[in-house]
Design a protein around this motif. Structure first.
Motif, PDB file in Angstrom:
ATOM      1  N   ILE A 263     -15.681   2.999 -54.586  1.00 44.82           N
ATOM      2  CA  ILE A 263     -16.477   1.787 -54.852  1.00 44.82           C
ATOM      3  C   ILE A 263     -16.109   0.680 -53.873  1.00 44.82           C
ATOM      4  O   ILE A 263     -16.975  -0.027 -53.340  1.00 44.82           O
ATOM      5  CB  ILE A 263     -16.266   1.317 -56.303  1.00 44.82           C
ATOM      6  CG1 ILE A 263     -16.784   2.383 -57.284  1.00 44.82           C
ATOM      7  CG2 ILE A 263     -16.979  -0.014 -56.555  1.00 44.82           C
ATOM      8  CD1 ILE A 263     -16.485   2.071 -58.737  1.00 44.82           C
ATOM      9  N   ILE A 264     -14.805   0.529 -53.612  1.00 47.59           N
ATOM     10  CA  ILE A 264     -14.351  -0.502 -52.675  1.00 47.59           C
ATOM     11  C   ILE A 264     -14.950  -0.290 -51.293  1.00 47.59           C
ATOM     12  O   ILE A 264     -15.372  -1.243 -50.630  1.00 47.59           O
ATOM     13  CB  ILE A 264     -12.808  -0.504 -52.607  1.00 47.59           C
ATOM     14  CG1 ILE A 264     -12.225  -1.139 -53.879  1.00 47.59           C
ATOM     15  CG2 ILE A 264     -12.306  -1.239 -51.371  1.00 47.59           C
ATOM     16  CD1 ILE A 264     -10.724  -1.021 -53.987  1.00 47.59           C
ATOM     17  N   ALA A 265     -14.998   0.961 -50.845  1.00 47.78           N
ATOM     18  CA  ALA A 265     -15.466   1.263 -49.492  1.00 47.78           C
ATOM     19  C   ALA A 265     -16.938   0.939 -49.289  1.00 47.78           C
ATOM     20  O   ALA A 265     -17.387   0.781 -48.146  1.00 47.78           O
ATOM     21  CB  ALA A 265     -15.215   2.732 -49.168  1.00 47.78           C
TER      22      ALA A 265
ATOM     23  N   GLY B 170      -9.155  -5.670 -55.219  1.00 48.19           N
ATOM     24  CA  GLY B 170      -9.341  -5.292 -53.820  1.00 48.19           C
ATOM     25  C   GLY B 170     -10.303  -6.190 -53.073  1.00 48.19           C
ATOM     26  O   GLY B 170     -10.314  -6.211 -51.838  1.00 48.19           O
ATOM     27  N   LEU B 171     -11.126  -6.956 -53.811  1.00 49.53           N
ATOM     28  CA  LEU B 171     -12.085  -7.850 -53.180  1.00 49.53           C
ATOM     29  C   LEU B 171     -11.407  -8.897 -52.298  1.00 49.53           C
ATOM     30  O   LEU B 171     -11.887  -9.214 -51.206  1.00 49.53           O
ATOM     31  CB  LEU B 171     -12.923  -8.557 -54.244  1.00 49.53           C
ATOM     32  CG  LEU B 171     -14.232  -7.905 -54.670  1.00 49.53           C
ATOM     33  CD1 LEU B 171     -14.813  -8.635 -55.871  1.00 49.53           C
ATOM     34  CD2 LEU B 171     -15.222  -7.904 -53.523  1.00 49.53           C
ATOM     35  N   CYS B 172     -10.307  -9.444 -52.767  1.00 51.54           N
ATOM     36  CA  CYS B 172      -9.681 -10.574 -52.075  1.00 51.54           C
ATOM     37  C   CYS B 172      -9.257 -10.185 -50.656  1.00 51.54           C
ATOM     38  O   CYS B 172      -9.715 -10.765 -49.668  1.00 51.54           O
ATOM     39  CB  CYS B 172      -8.480 -11.075 -52.875  1.00 51.54           C
ATOM     40  SG  CYS B 172      -8.904 -11.643 -54.539  1.00 51.54           S
ATOM     41  N   GLU B 173      -8.397  -9.207 -50.549  1.00 48.11           N
ATOM     42  CA  GLU B 173      -7.929  -8.796 -49.225  1.00 48.11           C
ATOM     43  C   GLU B 173      -9.039  -8.131 -48.429  1.00 48.11           C
ATOM     44  O   GLU B 173      -9.161  -8.334 -47.213  1.00 48.11           O
ATOM     45  CB  GLU B 173      -6.744  -7.839 -49.361  1.00 48.11           C
ATOM     46  CG  GLU B 173      -6.145  -7.410 -48.036  1.00 48.11           C
ATOM     47  CD  GLU B 173      -4.981  -6.459 -48.201  1.00 48.11           C
ATOM     48  OE1 GLU B 173      -4.352  -6.117 -47.186  1.00 48.11           O
ATOM     49  OE2 GLU B 173      -4.700  -6.053 -49.345  1.00 48.11           O
TER      50      GLU B 173
ATOM     51  N   VAL C  49      -9.371  -0.223 -44.631  1.00 38.90           N
ATOM     52  CA  VAL C  49      -9.396  -0.620 -46.042  1.00 38.90           C
ATOM     53  C   VAL C  49      -9.185   0.593 -46.942  1.00 38.90           C
ATOM     54  O   VAL C  49      -8.469   0.528 -47.950  1.00 38.90           O
ATOM     55  CB  VAL C  49     -10.733  -1.327 -46.367  1.00 38.90           C
ATOM     56  CG1 VAL C  49     -10.870  -1.551 -47.864  1.00 38.90           C
ATOM     57  CG2 VAL C  49     -10.808  -2.665 -45.634  1.00 38.90           C
ATOM     58  N   ILE C  50      -9.805   1.725 -46.598  1.00 38.08           N
ATOM     59  CA  ILE C  50      -9.649   2.939 -47.404  1.00 38.08           C
ATOM     60  C   ILE C  50      -8.191   3.378 -47.442  1.00 38.08           C
ATOM     61  O   ILE C  50      -7.638   3.701 -48.506  1.00 38.08           O
ATOM     62  CB  ILE C  50     -10.545   4.061 -46.860  1.00 38.08           C
ATOM     63  CG1 ILE C  50     -12.020   3.762 -47.171  1.00 38.08           C
ATOM     64  CG2 ILE C  50     -10.144   5.417 -47.452  1.00 38.08           C
ATOM     65  CD1 ILE C  50     -12.981   4.757 -46.575  1.00 38.08           C
ATOM     66  N   ILE C  51      -7.535   3.375 -46.286  1.00 38.08           N
ATOM     67  CA  ILE C  51      -6.140   3.821 -46.230  1.00 38.08           C
ATOM     68  C   ILE C  51      -5.226   2.874 -46.998  1.00 38.08           C
ATOM     69  O   ILE C  51      -4.393   3.304 -47.813  1.00 38.08           O
ATOM     70  CB  ILE C  51      -5.686   3.939 -44.768  1.00 38.08           C
ATOM     71  CG1 ILE C  51      -6.481   5.041 -44.056  1.00 38.08           C
ATOM     72  CG2 ILE C  51      -4.198   4.259 -44.689  1.00 38.08           C
ATOM     73  CD1 ILE C  51      -6.325   5.024 -42.556  1.00 38.08           C
ATOM     74  N   LEU C  52      -5.366   1.574 -46.745  1.00 37.58           N
ATOM     75  CA  LEU C  52      -4.505   0.600 -47.418  1.00 37.58           C
ATOM     76  C   LEU C  52      -4.699   0.636 -48.928  1.00 37.58           C
ATOM     77  O   LEU C  52      -3.720   0.609 -49.690  1.00 37.58           O
ATOM     78  CB  LEU C  52      -4.792  -0.802 -46.880  1.00 37.58           C
ATOM     79  CG  LEU C  52      -4.416  -1.075 -45.423  1.00 37.58           C
ATOM     80  CD1 LEU C  52      -4.834  -2.479 -45.012  1.00 37.58           C
ATOM     81  CD2 LEU C  52      -2.923  -0.886 -45.203  1.00 37.58           C
TER      82      LEU C  52
ATOM     83  N   THR D 141      -7.885   6.935 -58.149  1.00 39.98           N
ATOM     84  CA  THR D 141      -7.839   6.547 -56.736  1.00 39.98           C
ATOM     85  C   THR D 141      -9.187   6.752 -56.060  1.00 39.98           C
ATOM     86  O   THR D 141      -9.680   5.869 -55.351  1.00 39.98           O
ATOM     87  CB  THR D 141      -6.754   7.352 -56.001  1.00 39.98           C
ATOM     88  OG1 THR D 141      -5.493   7.159 -56.647  1.00 39.98           O
ATOM     89  CG2 THR D 141      -6.647   6.909 -54.550  1.00 39.98           C
ATOM     90  N   ALA D 142      -9.796   7.927 -56.279  1.00 42.26           N
ATOM     91  CA  ALA D 142     -11.085   8.217 -55.638  1.00 42.26           C
ATOM     92  C   ALA D 142     -12.175   7.273 -56.150  1.00 42.26           C
ATOM     93  O   ALA D 142     -13.002   6.779 -55.367  1.00 42.26           O
ATOM     94  CB  ALA D 142     -11.475   9.668 -55.893  1.00 42.26           C
TER      95      ALA D 142
END
Length: 280
Positions: A85-87, A152-155, A201-204, A79-80
Protein backbone atom coordinates in the motif's frame (compact mmCIF):
# COMPACT_ATOMS: atom_id res chain seq x y z
CA UNK A 1 63.54 10.18 -0.60
CA UNK A 2 60.20 11.49 0.54
CA UNK A 3 59.01 10.58 4.00
CA UNK A 4 55.37 9.84 4.63
CA UNK A 5 53.62 12.48 6.65
CA UNK A 6 51.87 11.24 9.78
CA UNK A 7 48.09 11.14 9.65
CA UNK A 8 46.39 14.18 11.17
CA UNK A 9 44.91 13.67 14.62
CA UNK A 10 41.38 14.22 13.33
CA UNK A 11 41.81 11.48 10.70
CA UNK A 12 43.07 9.05 13.33
CA UNK A 13 40.10 9.84 15.56
CA UNK A 14 37.69 9.30 12.66
CA UNK A 15 39.24 5.89 11.90
CA UNK A 16 39.06 4.89 15.56
CA UNK A 17 35.43 5.99 15.69
CA UNK A 18 34.59 3.94 12.58
CA UNK A 19 36.37 0.88 13.95
CA UNK A 20 34.58 1.20 17.30
CA UNK A 21 31.21 1.58 15.57
CA UNK A 22 31.90 -1.47 13.40
CA UNK A 23 32.72 -3.55 16.48
CA UNK A 24 29.57 -2.39 18.26
CA UNK A 25 27.48 -3.57 15.28
CA UNK A 26 29.46 -6.72 14.46
CA UNK A 27 29.78 -8.16 17.97
CA UNK A 28 26.03 -8.78 18.57
CA UNK A 29 25.79 -10.37 15.10
CA UNK A 30 28.73 -12.61 15.96
CA UNK A 31 27.11 -13.70 19.24
CA UNK A 32 23.83 -14.41 17.44
CA UNK A 33 25.42 -16.56 14.75
CA UNK A 34 27.76 -18.60 16.96
CA UNK A 35 25.18 -19.21 19.70
CA UNK A 36 22.56 -20.40 17.22
CA UNK A 37 24.89 -23.23 16.12
CA UNK A 38 25.97 -24.31 19.63
CA UNK A 39 24.57 -26.94 21.92
CA UNK A 40 23.44 -25.91 25.39
CA UNK A 41 26.56 -27.47 26.93
CA UNK A 42 28.86 -25.53 24.61
CA UNK A 43 27.16 -22.26 25.50
CA UNK A 44 27.48 -23.08 29.20
CA UNK A 45 31.23 -23.71 28.85
CA UNK A 46 32.00 -20.63 26.78
CA UNK A 47 29.44 -18.13 25.60
CA UNK A 48 31.83 -16.27 23.23
CA UNK A 49 33.78 -19.12 21.62
CA UNK A 50 33.11 -20.59 18.19
CA UNK A 51 30.97 -23.74 18.02
CA UNK A 52 32.73 -27.07 17.57
CA UNK A 53 30.45 -27.80 14.62
CA UNK A 54 27.34 -26.61 12.82
CA UNK A 55 24.72 -27.96 15.21
CA UNK A 56 21.29 -27.62 13.57
CA UNK A 57 19.21 -28.97 16.43
CA UNK A 58 18.28 -25.47 17.57
CA UNK A 59 16.80 -24.63 14.18
CA UNK A 60 14.92 -27.93 14.08
CA UNK A 61 13.44 -27.20 17.51
CA UNK A 62 12.31 -23.75 16.42
CA UNK A 63 10.73 -25.00 13.19
CA UNK A 64 8.95 -27.78 15.08
CA UNK A 65 6.92 -25.19 17.01
CA UNK A 66 3.32 -25.70 15.91
CA UNK A 67 2.76 -21.96 15.46
CA UNK A 68 6.13 -21.04 13.91
CA UNK A 69 4.90 -21.17 10.31
CA UNK A 70 1.97 -19.06 11.38
CA UNK A 71 4.34 -16.44 12.82
CA UNK A 72 6.29 -16.30 9.57
CA UNK A 73 3.06 -16.03 7.57
CA UNK A 74 1.87 -13.21 9.85
CA UNK A 75 5.11 -11.28 9.38
CA UNK A 76 5.07 -11.78 5.62
CA UNK A 77 1.40 -10.80 5.39
CA UNK A 78 1.74 -7.65 7.49
CA UNK A 79 4.96 -6.58 5.73
CA UNK A 80 3.67 -7.26 2.21
CA UNK A 81 0.34 -5.57 2.92
CA UNK A 82 1.80 -2.44 4.49
CA UNK A 83 4.68 -2.00 2.04
CA UNK A 84 2.45 -2.75 -0.95
CA UNK A 85 0.00 0.00 0.00
CA UNK A 86 2.84 2.38 0.87
CA UNK A 87 4.52 1.82 -2.50
CA UNK A 88 1.39 2.98 -4.37
CA UNK A 89 -0.40 5.33 -1.99
CA UNK A 90 2.50 7.51 -0.83
CA UNK A 91 3.77 8.31 -4.36
CA UNK A 92 0.25 9.42 -5.32
CA UNK A 93 -0.02 11.71 -2.28
CA UNK A 94 3.47 13.07 -2.86
CA UNK A 95 2.77 13.74 -6.53
CA UNK A 96 -0.31 15.79 -5.69
CA UNK A 97 1.62 17.79 -3.08
CA UNK A 98 4.72 18.40 -5.21
CA UNK A 99 2.73 19.68 -8.19
CA UNK A 100 0.39 21.94 -6.23
CA UNK A 101 2.26 23.21 -3.17
CA UNK A 102 3.67 26.25 -4.96
CA UNK A 103 0.22 27.66 -5.73
CA UNK A 104 -1.95 26.23 -2.98
CA UNK A 105 -1.75 26.92 0.76
CA UNK A 106 -3.65 23.72 1.44
CA UNK A 107 -0.97 21.55 -0.12
CA UNK A 108 1.80 23.52 1.59
CA UNK A 109 0.08 23.00 4.92
CA UNK A 110 -0.37 19.31 4.14
CA UNK A 111 3.33 18.94 3.34
CA UNK A 112 4.41 20.72 6.53
CA UNK A 113 1.90 18.64 8.51
CA UNK A 114 3.45 15.40 7.25
CA UNK A 115 7.00 16.65 7.84
CA UNK A 116 6.18 17.57 11.45
CA UNK A 117 5.10 13.98 12.00
CA UNK A 118 8.73 12.90 11.57
CA UNK A 119 9.70 14.79 14.71
CA UNK A 120 6.93 13.47 16.99
CA UNK A 121 8.11 10.50 19.09
CA UNK A 122 5.90 7.43 18.93
CA UNK A 123 5.69 7.34 22.73
CA UNK A 124 3.73 10.63 22.68
CA UNK A 125 0.68 9.12 20.97
CA UNK A 126 1.19 5.45 21.86
CA UNK A 127 -1.55 5.32 24.51
CA UNK A 128 -4.15 7.39 22.57
CA UNK A 129 -3.47 5.27 19.47
CA UNK A 130 -4.07 2.05 21.38
CA UNK A 131 -7.30 3.40 22.87
CA UNK A 132 -8.53 4.55 19.47
CA UNK A 133 -7.74 1.25 17.74
CA UNK A 134 -9.43 -0.64 20.60
CA UNK A 135 -12.56 1.48 20.24
CA UNK A 136 -12.68 0.86 16.48
CA UNK A 137 -12.09 -2.87 16.90
CA UNK A 138 -8.85 -2.73 14.94
CA UNK A 139 -6.47 -4.50 17.32
CA UNK A 140 -5.65 -6.91 14.51
CA UNK A 141 -3.31 -7.34 11.60
CA UNK A 142 -5.55 -5.12 9.47
CA UNK A 143 -5.29 -2.31 12.02
CA UNK A 144 -1.54 -2.86 12.24
CA UNK A 145 -1.18 -2.48 8.46
CA UNK A 146 -3.22 0.75 8.55
CA UNK A 147 -0.94 2.14 11.28
CA UNK A 148 2.18 1.32 9.28
CA UNK A 149 0.75 3.06 6.22
CA UNK A 150 -0.15 6.15 8.28
CA UNK A 151 3.26 6.34 9.96
CA UNK A 152 5.05 5.67 6.67
CA UNK A 153 3.41 8.75 5.16
CA UNK A 154 5.63 11.20 7.04
CA UNK A 155 9.04 10.01 5.90
CA UNK A 156 7.74 8.76 2.55
CA UNK A 157 6.21 12.10 1.57
CA UNK A 158 9.38 13.91 2.62
CA UNK A 159 11.54 11.70 0.38
CA UNK A 160 9.15 11.56 -2.57
CA UNK A 161 8.34 15.27 -2.78
CA UNK A 162 12.01 16.15 -2.95
CA UNK A 163 12.55 13.55 -5.66
CA UNK A 164 9.50 14.50 -7.74
CA UNK A 165 10.60 18.13 -7.82
CA UNK A 166 13.68 17.00 -9.78
CA UNK A 167 11.55 15.53 -12.59
CA UNK A 168 11.19 18.10 -15.42
CA UNK A 169 7.65 19.33 -15.91
CA UNK A 170 8.17 19.28 -19.68
CA UNK A 171 7.79 15.50 -19.62
CA UNK A 172 4.35 15.76 -18.07
CA UNK A 173 3.37 18.57 -20.42
CA UNK A 174 4.29 16.39 -23.38
CA UNK A 175 2.13 13.59 -21.98
CA UNK A 176 -0.78 16.01 -21.59
CA UNK A 177 -0.42 17.12 -25.20
CA UNK A 178 -0.54 13.45 -26.23
CA UNK A 179 -3.90 13.14 -24.50
CA UNK A 180 -3.00 11.76 -21.05
CA UNK A 181 -5.01 12.90 -18.06
CA UNK A 182 -3.48 13.36 -14.61
CA UNK A 183 -3.91 9.73 -13.56
CA UNK A 184 -2.45 8.41 -16.80
CA UNK A 185 0.45 10.85 -16.60
CA UNK A 186 1.29 9.69 -13.11
CA UNK A 187 1.12 5.93 -13.70
CA UNK A 188 2.60 5.91 -17.22
CA UNK A 189 5.24 8.64 -16.89
CA UNK A 190 5.99 9.82 -13.36
CA UNK A 191 5.70 6.54 -11.43
CA UNK A 192 8.10 4.60 -13.71
CA UNK A 193 10.61 7.47 -13.56
CA UNK A 194 10.38 7.34 -9.76
CA UNK A 195 11.62 3.73 -9.65
CA UNK A 196 14.81 4.53 -7.64
CA UNK A 197 12.84 6.34 -4.95
CA UNK A 198 10.13 3.68 -4.94
CA UNK A 199 12.78 0.99 -4.43
CA UNK A 200 14.33 3.05 -1.63
CA UNK A 201 11.02 3.46 0.21
CA UNK A 202 10.16 -0.23 -0.26
CA UNK A 203 13.49 -1.36 1.18
CA UNK A 204 13.49 1.04 4.13
CA UNK A 205 9.87 0.30 5.05
CA UNK A 206 10.33 -3.46 4.63
CA UNK A 207 13.22 -3.37 7.10
CA UNK A 208 11.13 -1.26 9.48
CA UNK A 209 7.89 -3.26 9.34
CA UNK A 210 9.56 -6.68 9.39
CA UNK A 211 11.67 -5.86 12.46
CA UNK A 212 9.21 -3.64 14.32
CA UNK A 213 8.29 -4.71 17.83
CA UNK A 214 6.48 -1.86 19.55
CA UNK A 215 3.38 -1.63 17.35
CA UNK A 216 2.80 -5.42 17.21
CA UNK A 217 3.16 -5.75 20.97
CA UNK A 218 0.46 -3.10 21.42
CA UNK A 219 -1.95 -4.49 18.82
CA UNK A 220 -1.33 -8.23 18.42
CA UNK A 221 -0.36 -9.46 21.87
CA UNK A 222 -3.83 -10.70 22.82
CA UNK A 223 -3.41 -14.07 21.12
CA UNK A 224 -0.22 -15.99 20.20
CA UNK A 225 -1.81 -16.90 16.87
CA UNK A 226 -1.53 -13.26 15.79
CA UNK A 227 2.13 -12.80 16.71
CA UNK A 228 4.72 -11.66 14.22
CA UNK A 229 8.31 -12.92 14.43
CA UNK A 230 9.55 -10.09 16.75
CA UNK A 231 6.71 -10.88 19.18
CA UNK A 232 7.49 -14.59 18.98
CA UNK A 233 11.13 -13.90 19.79
CA UNK A 234 10.20 -11.65 22.71
CA UNK A 235 7.95 -14.30 24.21
CA UNK A 236 10.36 -17.14 23.51
CA UNK A 237 10.70 -18.31 27.11
CA UNK A 238 10.08 -21.53 28.97
CA UNK A 239 8.66 -21.78 32.43
CA UNK A 240 12.03 -21.96 34.22
CA UNK A 241 14.77 -20.55 31.99
CA UNK A 242 15.52 -18.53 28.92
CA UNK A 243 16.68 -20.87 26.13
CA UNK A 244 19.40 -18.77 24.55
CA UNK A 245 20.39 -21.24 21.85
CA UNK A 246 16.84 -21.61 20.55
CA UNK A 247 16.21 -17.89 20.88
CA UNK A 248 19.24 -16.98 18.80
CA UNK A 249 18.26 -19.56 16.20
CA UNK A 250 14.86 -17.87 16.02
CA UNK A 251 16.61 -14.50 15.68
CA UNK A 252 18.49 -15.77 12.63
CA UNK A 253 15.25 -16.73 10.92
CA UNK A 254 14.23 -13.10 11.26
CA UNK A 255 17.42 -11.17 10.50
CA UNK A 256 18.99 -13.20 7.69
CA UNK A 257 16.29 -12.38 5.08
CA UNK A 258 16.63 -8.67 5.87
CA UNK A 259 20.43 -8.79 5.75
CA UNK A 260 20.30 -10.44 2.32
CA UNK A 261 17.66 -7.99 1.11
CA UNK A 262 19.74 -5.00 2.18
CA UNK A 263 22.98 -6.47 0.80
CA UNK A 264 21.52 -7.01 -2.67
CA UNK A 265 19.44 -3.81 -2.90
CA UNK A 266 21.42 -1.22 -0.94
CA UNK A 267 22.53 0.48 -4.18
CA UNK A 268 18.91 1.49 -4.79
CA UNK A 269 18.84 3.24 -1.40
CA UNK A 270 21.89 5.34 -2.29
CA UNK A 271 20.58 6.03 -5.79
CA UNK A 272 17.13 7.00 -4.55
CA UNK A 273 18.36 9.26 -1.76
CA UNK A 274 20.81 11.12 -4.00
CA UNK A 275 18.77 11.27 -7.21
CA UNK A 276 16.66 14.22 -6.05
CA UNK A 277 19.44 16.07 -4.29
CA UNK A 278 20.16 18.34 -7.28
CA UNK A 279 17.48 19.75 -9.53
CA UNK A 280 18.42 19.74 -13.19
Amino acid sequence: MKTKKPLPLLTVLVYLFVIAGTLVIAFPLYITFVTAFKTLDESARSFFSLPSGLYLGNFAAVVSDEYFRNYIANSIGVTAGAVGIIAVFIPMVSYAISRNMQRSRYYRFLYIYFILGVFVPFQVFMVPLTQMMTKFGLLSQVGLVLCYVAFGLCEGVFLYVGYLKSIPLEIEEAATIDGCNTVQTFFKIVYPISKPMTATVIILDTLWVWNDFLLPVLMLNRSPKNWTLPLYQYNFKSAHMFRYNLAFAAFLFSIVPMILLYAFLQRYIIEGLTAGAVKT
